[in-house]
Enzyme design. Structure first.
Site, mmCIF file in Angstrom:
data_model
loop_
_atom_site.group_PDB
_atom_site.id
_atom_site.type_symbol
_atom_site.label_atom_id
_atom_site.label_comp_id
_atom_site.label_asym_id
_atom_site.label_seq_id
_atom_site.Cartn_x
_atom_site.Cartn_y
_atom_site.Cartn_z
ATOM 1 N N THR A 195 0.907 -3.992 6.034
ATOM 2 C CA THR A 195 -0.348 -4.373 6.683
ATOM 3 C C THR A 195 -1.208 -3.130 6.862
ATOM 4 O OG1 THR A 195 0.816 -6.116 7.874
ATOM 5 C CG2 THR A 195 -1.349 -5.503 8.686
ATOM 6 N N ASP B 81 0.769 -1.374 -10.471
ATOM 7 C CA ASP B 81 0.208 -2.549 -9.795
ATOM 8 C C ASP B 81 -1.313 -2.514 -9.865
ATOM 9 O OD1 ASP B 81 0.299 -4.961 -8.503
ATOM 10 O OD2 ASP B 81 0.527 -4.114 -6.499
#
Length: 655
Positions: A329, A441
């Site tokens: 997060t 990614d």
């Protein structure tokens, strides 16, 4: 509410018989003034009826005001009970300080087609909380409705100004003045009794003292008796009881202080030991050794303490969350110097990967590339590591592409620059960094944009450091569905070309504005890569480009899009060895950006054939072959695109 009245006001109506003849027409007036004013916060101007509209007129100061509300409908079934959204019922707000109000009802066509269930148009000003629309209102309505009126003592200014003139001040003894709750231009004030008094504050001696002792409205216990005083009361305790209470109280306070001090010291020691445990567990000593070797370098990462980052994020308040992902997060925080930062709270870290994590932090702290988000440091005193990055203000590329409100604001030139900057970063990581890095990614949600739409590539948690003498790594497959290199997925062999494939997907996103995988699209369009390659093969690329990317009158931009599409096709080749390197891709995109338009004036090519690649349509997806381009024609179109790409590459010195 104090300072507010409810009055009955007239309803303006205009009625017609079944032949369209008007048989009733009246206007409603509101001559409220002086110390009163129609409440703009509590009332609504309302029109009821089909084939109806109404006007509200008045004065705001010395200016005339006029507004209209329209309520059309053709059938009773068009109307919904409780809904005043414009079908059978229309409402608008009343402006502040509106006086001398007049409302009029009108009809567009004399209720010609609706008179059997709605013979009249009704217009009125009503207190919003007192009105609930019903379809039965269309046939009849009361002659008057409740309207909220605010009042105050006016003409003397506010409380401070009014108190300066005692002879006119309306608040009497033991009362206090407060400003009118509705802030209108008339100003004014109201009065109320002070605490401990009751009565009429506008009358002399109107506010009288409340005897709390007699009424029992006090908190004095059995050990004390109540004594009334003006506006309040007091409790007079027994002296012996007082001494006992004071002694016990002091002893209890001292004991509480001692227990609290012991508890705080023990908690502090446990916290220090826990921080030391997490610091060692997360590789803190190893990181300190690595950073000590790099002391003096401008990019050295800083090791933050947990308390500093807890304060920066207001104890990791959920309101500070700016992003969530597979690796943790992200919170927005403010350091002690008030500089904004992005703080990433990781998920549980595999202890076997700690050394590699430390190496990654060390290497990334040395990267000094304007299009890579800057890693400021980390915190290892918590259960999971915290990474501190520079804060980028304008969200992710994914949000701008796939948010319908934002996407049209990104022109093709900006999209091309974003692609070129991202390619430049990947080229730098692959071939110019101290130790080559494979991002692993690459996707639009890992590309941040600042207020000037400058690219900032981030999220290197899945990245791999590649030793100089190694060309491929055997790893557990990681990545994001839709962006993942199929060869890497099949073989588990990670190479730099895996980033090339993922970047090719981002290029297609930039051109089409479509999500990489979407089960809301037809089956043959669910995978954007497959749909893109099929469209390119069928010479119908234009059909899947985002609206506004190219236009018929901008052929130069059409050529650029076609060349970027061909470059994306090469990046999406199934075999990694047939894909270009990121250096070649970056140079090709930068060449497209920098190429002068006049270089195209001397190229002898068939423009119509180039346009054919963009505009030719195909029905092959639904089984029809009537518009499929012949193989030879398709090859010619693709070869033209390759010629344009090669020309650009030759010009910038790639070949």
């Amino acid at each position: 509410m104090e300072g507010r009245l409810q009055v009955q006001s007239s309803v303006s109506q205009q009625c017609y018989d079944e032949n369209g003849r008007k048989y009733k027409n009246n206007t409603a007036f509101f001559w409220v003034g002086g110390q009163s004013i129609i409440s703009d916060t509590q009332n609504k101007f309302t029109v009821i009826g089909c084939d109806s509209y109404g006007y509200i007129r008045g004065m705001i100061g010395d200016k005339k005001y006029k507004a209209r509300c329209i309520s059309p409908c053709e059938r009773l079934s068009d109307v919904t009970d409780g809904s005043c959204s414009g079908f059978g019922c229309c409402q608008i707000d009343i402006p502040k300080d509106l006086k001398r109000i007049r409302v009029d009802a009108y009809s567009f066509d004399g209720h010609e087609n609706v008179s059997h269930f709605n013979p009249c148009s009704y217009v009125f000003v009503i207190e919003d909380s007192q009105f609930h629309f019903s379809s039965s209102n269309l046939s009849s309505i009361t002659k008057t409705v409740p309207t909220a009126v605010d009042w105050a003592i006016t003409g003397q200014g506010n409380c401070t100004e009014a108190e300066s003139n005692p002879s006119l001040f309306a608040c009497k003894e033991n009362s206090k003045c407060y400003e009118h709750p509705v802030n209108n231009s008339a100003g004014g004030y109201l009065c109320k009794c002070r605490d401990g008094y009751q009565g009429n504050p506008y009358l002399p001696h109107g506010c009288q003292d409340i005897d709390e002792c007699k009424l029992g409205n006090h908190t004095c216990g059995e050990e004390a008796h109540c004594e009334n005083i003006q506006g309040s009361y007091r409790c007079i305790p027994n002296q012996f009881v007082t001494k006992i209470v004071v002694g016990v109280g002091l002893g209890f306070v001292m004991l509480l202080v001692l227990i609290s001090w012991i508890y705080i010291m023990m908690k502090k020691r446990r916290l220090i030991k826990l921080k030391e445990k997490f610091f060692q567990q997360n590789g803190g000593f190893l990181l300190q050794q690595q950073l000590s070797k790099q002391s003096g370098t401008c990019g050295t990462a800083r090791i933050f303490n947990a308390e500093e980052l807890r304060k920066a994020t207001n104890n990791f308040d959920e309101k500070r969350i700016i992003g969530r992902g597979g690796y943790g997060t992200v919170y927005k925080g403010f350091l002690i110097d008030n500089n904004p930062v992005a703080i990433k709270k990781s998920k549980i870290v595999d202890q076997s990967q700690i050394e590699q994590f430390i190496n990654e932090v060390t290497v990334l702290s040395q990267i000094n590339h304007r299009n890579v988000i800057k890693l400021l440091g980390c915190c290892l005193e918590t259960e999971v590591p915290l990474l501190v990055y520079e804060y980028v203000t304008n969200g992710t590329l994914f949000e701008h592409i796939h948010n319908n409100d934002n996407a049209p604001t990104i022109p093709w030139e900006t999209r091309l620059r974003i692609a070129a900057e991202t390619a430049g970063v990947l080229s730098y990581l692959h071939s110019a960094a101290a130790m080559p890095i494979i991002h692993r990614d690459v996707k639009s949600s890992n590309i941040l944009l600042d207020d000037n739409f400058i690219t900032k590539v981030f999220d290197f948690r899945a990245s791999k450091l590649v030793p100089m003498d190694v060309t491929q790594l055997s790893t557990m497959v990681q990545g994001t569905l839709g962006y993942l290199d199929p060869e890497y997925l099949h073989t588990s062999q990670l190479t730099e070309k895996s980033d090339v494939y993922s970047f090719g997907v981002v290029l297609v996103e930039l051109m089409t504005g479509k999500k990489v995988v979407s089960f809301d699209r037809p089956e043959h369009e669910r995978s954007l890569v497959i749909y893109f390659l099929f469209s390119l093969k069928q010479s119908s690329l234009f059909e899947i480009l985002e609206n506004g990317i190219v236009t018929d009158d901008n052929r130069e931009q059409m050529r650029e899009v076609g060349q970027v599409a061909e470059l994306a096709r090469r990046c999406l080749t199934v075999k990694g060895e047939e894909r270009p390197t990121m250096k070649e891709v970056a140079m090709g995109l930068e060449g497209l950006r920098r190429m002068n338009t006049h270089l195209w004036d001397n190229v002898e090519v068939n423009i119509e054939e180039t346009e054919h690649l963009l505009f030719e349509t195909s029905n092959a997806c639904d089984g029809s072959n009537s518009n499929v381009a012949p193989i030879s024609h398709l090859s010619l179109s693709l070869s033209l695109i390759l010629r344009f790409v090669n020309l650009r590459i030759d010009t910038v010195g790639l070949v």
